[in-house]
Motif scaffolding. Structure first.
Motif, PDB file in Angstrom:
ATOM      1  N   ALA A  53      55.416  41.651  38.939  1.00  0.00           N
ATOM      2  CA  ALA A  53      55.984  40.721  40.112  1.00  0.00           C
ATOM      3  C   ALA A  53      55.219  40.484  41.209  1.00  0.00           C
ATOM      4  CB  ALA A  53      57.399  41.215  40.079  1.00  0.00           C
ATOM      5  N   SER A  54      54.627  41.600  41.699  1.00  0.00           N
ATOM      6  CA  SER A  54      54.132  41.783  43.128  1.00  0.00           C
ATOM      7  C   SER A  54      52.576  41.875  43.340  1.00  0.00           C
ATOM      8  CB  SER A  54      54.661  43.039  43.802  1.00  0.00           C
ATOM      9  OG  SER A  54      54.505  44.439  43.192  1.00  0.00           O
ATOM     10  N   THR A  55      52.094  41.904  41.954  1.00  0.00           N
ATOM     11  CA  THR A  55      50.372  42.161  42.264  1.00  0.00           C
ATOM     12  C   THR A  55      49.677  40.886  42.624  1.00  0.00           C
ATOM     13  OG1 THR A  55      48.444  43.118  41.107  1.00  0.00           O
ATOM     14  CG2 THR A  55      49.663  41.862  39.739  1.00  0.00           C
ATOM     15  N   ASN A  56      48.743  40.726  43.297  1.00  0.00           N
ATOM     16  CA  ASN A  56      47.958  39.613  43.458  1.00  0.00           C
ATOM     17  C   ASN A  56      46.494  39.538  42.846  1.00  0.00           C
ATOM     18  OD1 ASN A  56      46.488  41.465  44.924  1.00  0.00           O
ATOM     19  ND2 ASN A  56      46.750  40.408  46.690  1.00  0.00           N
ATOM     20  N   ASN A  57      46.371  40.823  41.794  1.00  0.00           N
ATOM     21  CA  ASN A  57      45.006  40.991  40.790  1.00  0.00           C
ATOM     22  C   ASN A  57      45.185  39.995  39.786  1.00  0.00           C
ATOM     23  OD1 ASN A  57      43.361  42.088  39.117  1.00  0.00           O
ATOM     24  ND2 ASN A  57      43.252  43.938  40.116  1.00  0.00           N
ATOM     25  N   PRO A  58      44.246  39.063  39.519  1.00  0.00           N
ATOM     26  CA  PRO A  58      44.612  37.964  38.439  1.00  0.00           C
ATOM     27  C   PRO A  58      44.156  38.780  37.139  1.00  0.00           C
ATOM     28  CG  PRO A  58      42.727  37.281  39.900  1.00  0.00           C
ATOM     29  CD  PRO A  58      43.475  38.458  40.496  1.00  0.00           C
ATOM     30  N   ASP A  59      43.277  39.988  37.280  1.00  0.00           N
ATOM     31  CA  ASP A  59      42.917  40.429  35.991  1.00  0.00           C
ATOM     32  C   ASP A  59      44.256  41.631  35.553  1.00  0.00           C
ATOM     33  OD1 ASP A  59      40.084  39.700  35.932  1.00  0.00           O
ATOM     34  OD2 ASP A  59      39.464  41.065  37.162  1.00  0.00           O
ATOM     35  N   LEU A  60      44.895  42.018  36.393  1.00  0.00           N
ATOM     36  CA  LEU A  60      45.887  42.864  36.154  1.00  0.00           C
ATOM     37  C   LEU A  60      46.875  41.770  35.557  1.00  0.00           C
ATOM     38  CD1 LEU A  60      47.096  45.736  36.162  1.00  0.00           C
ATOM     39  CD2 LEU A  60      47.763  45.193  38.431  1.00  0.00           C
ATOM     40  N   MET A  74      57.953  38.505  31.525  1.00  0.00           N
ATOM     41  CA  MET A  74      58.617  37.555  32.198  1.00  0.00           C
ATOM     42  C   MET A  74      58.126  37.637  33.715  1.00  0.00           C
ATOM     43  SD  MET A  74      62.177  37.442  34.105  1.00  0.00           S
ATOM     44  CE  MET A  74      62.011  38.986  34.104  1.00  0.00           C
ATOM     45  N   TRP A  75      57.878  38.879  34.408  1.00  0.00           N
ATOM     46  CA  TRP A  75      57.542  39.033  35.753  1.00  0.00           C
ATOM     47  C   TRP A  75      56.216  38.508  35.769  1.00  0.00           C
ATOM     48  CZ3 TRP A  75      60.816  38.890  39.206  1.00  0.00           C
ATOM     49  CH2 TRP A  75      62.293  39.451  39.084  1.00  0.00           C
ATOM     50  N   VAL A  76      55.370  38.496  34.837  1.00  0.00           N
ATOM     51  CA  VAL A  76      53.998  38.063  35.003  1.00  0.00           C
ATOM     52  C   VAL A  76      54.010  36.335  35.062  1.00  0.00           C
ATOM     53  CG1 VAL A  76      51.803  37.514  34.029  1.00  0.00           C
ATOM     54  CG2 VAL A  76      52.605  39.947  33.910  1.00  0.00           C
ATOM     55  N   ALA A  77      55.068  35.904  34.269  1.00  0.00           N
ATOM     56  CA  ALA A  77      55.101  34.466  34.353  1.00  0.00           C
ATOM     57  C   ALA A  77      55.618  34.010  35.510  1.00  0.00           C
ATOM     58  CB  ALA A  77      56.115  34.160  33.220  1.00  0.00           C
ATOM     59  N   CYS A  78      56.540  34.600  36.299  1.00  0.00           N
ATOM     60  CA  CYS A  78      57.358  34.253  37.399  1.00  0.00           C
ATOM     61  C   CYS A  78      56.273  34.447  38.447  1.00  0.00           C
ATOM     62  CB  CYS A  78      58.517  35.224  37.949  1.00  0.00           C
ATOM     63  SG  CYS A  78      59.745  34.639  36.741  1.00  0.00           S
ATOM     64  N   ASN A  79      55.125  35.238  38.380  1.00  0.00           N
ATOM     65  CA  ASN A  79      54.342  35.411  39.603  1.00  0.00           C
ATOM     66  C   ASN A  79      53.368  34.362  40.043  1.00  0.00           C
ATOM     67  OD1 ASN A  79      51.631  36.322  41.381  1.00  0.00           O
ATOM     68  ND2 ASN A  79      52.230  38.272  40.487  1.00  0.00           N
ATOM     69  N   PRO A  80      53.568  33.737  41.245  1.00  0.00           N
ATOM     70  CA  PRO A  80      52.847  32.545  41.595  1.00  0.00           C
ATOM     71  C   PRO A  80      51.274  32.591  41.540  1.00  0.00           C
ATOM     72  CG  PRO A  80      53.739  33.534  43.563  1.00  0.00           C
ATOM     73  CD  PRO A  80      54.132  34.300  42.544  1.00  0.00           C
ATOM     74  N   LEU A  81      50.776  33.907  41.551  1.00  0.00           N
ATOM     75  CA  LEU A  81      49.225  33.927  41.381  1.00  0.00           C
ATOM     76  C   LEU A  81      48.844  34.062  39.778  1.00  0.00           C
ATOM     77  CD1 LEU A  81      48.949  36.481  44.409  1.00  0.00           C
ATOM     78  CD2 LEU A  81      48.598  33.873  44.383  1.00  0.00           C
ATOM     79  N   THR A  82      49.624  34.133  38.924  1.00  0.00           N
ATOM     80  CA  THR A  82      49.296  34.092  37.568  1.00  0.00           C
ATOM     81  C   THR A  82      48.439  32.868  37.170  1.00  0.00           C
ATOM     82  OG1 THR A  82      51.060  35.240  36.863  1.00  0.00           O
ATOM     83  CG2 THR A  82      50.083  34.113  35.076  1.00  0.00           C
ATOM     84  N   SER A  83      47.507  33.163  36.496  1.00  0.00           N
ATOM     85  CA  SER A  83      46.226  32.058  36.172  1.00  0.00           C
ATOM     86  C   SER A  83      46.766  30.917  35.191  1.00  0.00           C
ATOM     87  CB  SER A  83      44.979  32.651  35.661  1.00  0.00           C
ATOM     88  OG  SER A  83      45.216  33.056  34.215  1.00  0.00           O
ATOM     89  N   ARG A  84      46.134  29.895  35.288  1.00  0.00           N
ATOM     90  CA  ARG A  84      46.834  28.883  34.156  1.00  0.00           C
ATOM     91  C   ARG A  84      46.622  29.107  33.017  1.00  0.00           C
ATOM     92  NH1 ARG A  84      44.240  22.613  34.650  1.00  0.00           N
ATOM     93  NH2 ARG A  84      46.236  22.572  36.275  1.00  0.00           N
ATOM     94  N   LEU A  85      45.564  29.888  32.630  1.00  0.00           N
ATOM     95  CA  LEU A  85      45.392  30.276  31.089  1.00  0.00           C
ATOM     96  C   LEU A  85      46.467  31.122  30.536  1.00  0.00           C
ATOM     97  CD1 LEU A  85      43.546  30.386  28.611  1.00  0.00           C
ATOM     98  CD2 LEU A  85      42.218  31.969  29.637  1.00  0.00           C
ATOM     99  N   VAL A  86      46.853  31.971  31.475  1.00  0.00           N
ATOM    100  CA  VAL A  86      47.801  32.985  31.159  1.00  0.00           C
ATOM    101  C   VAL A  86      49.187  32.333  31.079  1.00  0.00           C
ATOM    102  CG1 VAL A  86      49.060  35.032  31.968  1.00  0.00           C
ATOM    103  CG2 VAL A  86      46.516  34.984  32.068  1.00  0.00           C
TER     104      VAL A  86
END
Length: 141
Positions: A53-60, A74-86
């Motif tokens: 939910a809180s990381t700003n690391n795209p690889d992580l 789900m928390w990855v999906a909610c994270n606004p820094l998640t890449s388009r591909l993910v």
């Protein structure tokens, strides 16, 4: 088990979370000896969820998007820094809560919102509509 779970958690990642009250126990535990992400996951899955939910690391975020735990995804999906591909992969997740996360994410690209607007889950479609309210140039067909 996925290979990335065997990666040792580096000082750079520990430093990101140091000083956050909610991860104080995790940081102490991580500093006791070198630990892997898999060990962190086994010790306390909520730490991994918080990280997603809180990381700003795209690889992580990409790695966490592959986790077995649907709450982590789900928390990855909610994270606004998640890449388009993910986000594209998570938009097809069999777990509805993960798709709901993608639908409400303000960074989800319009083409995915259009796709999710046809989701069988009513709440996914409602979240798409709510998400697009602030996107004036976006129109659902």
């Amino acid at each position: 088990m996925l290979d990335w779970l065997n990666e040792v958690i580096g000082e750079d990642l520990i430093a990101v979370y140091e000083g956050h009250y909610c991860t104080e126990d995790a940081v102490i535990w991580l500093r006791q000896k070198p630990r892997t992400i898999g060990e962190l996951r086994s010790e306390e899955i909520d730490w991994l969820r918080w990280m997603a939910a809180s990381t700003n690391n795209p690889d992580l975020l990409e790695k966490l998007s592959q986790d077995f735990d649907s709450d982590v995804r789900m928390w990855v999906a909610c994270n606004p820094l998640t890449s388009r591909l993910v986000l594209e992969k998570l938009a097809e997740d069999p777990i509805v809560f993960v798709r709901r996360g993608v639908a409400q994410n303000k960074s989800t690209p319009p083409h995915l919102l259009i796709k999710l607007n046809a989701d069988p889950d009513t709440q996914v479609r409602i979240l798409v509509q709510t998400n697009t309210t602030n996107k004036r140039t976006f129109q659902l067909s």
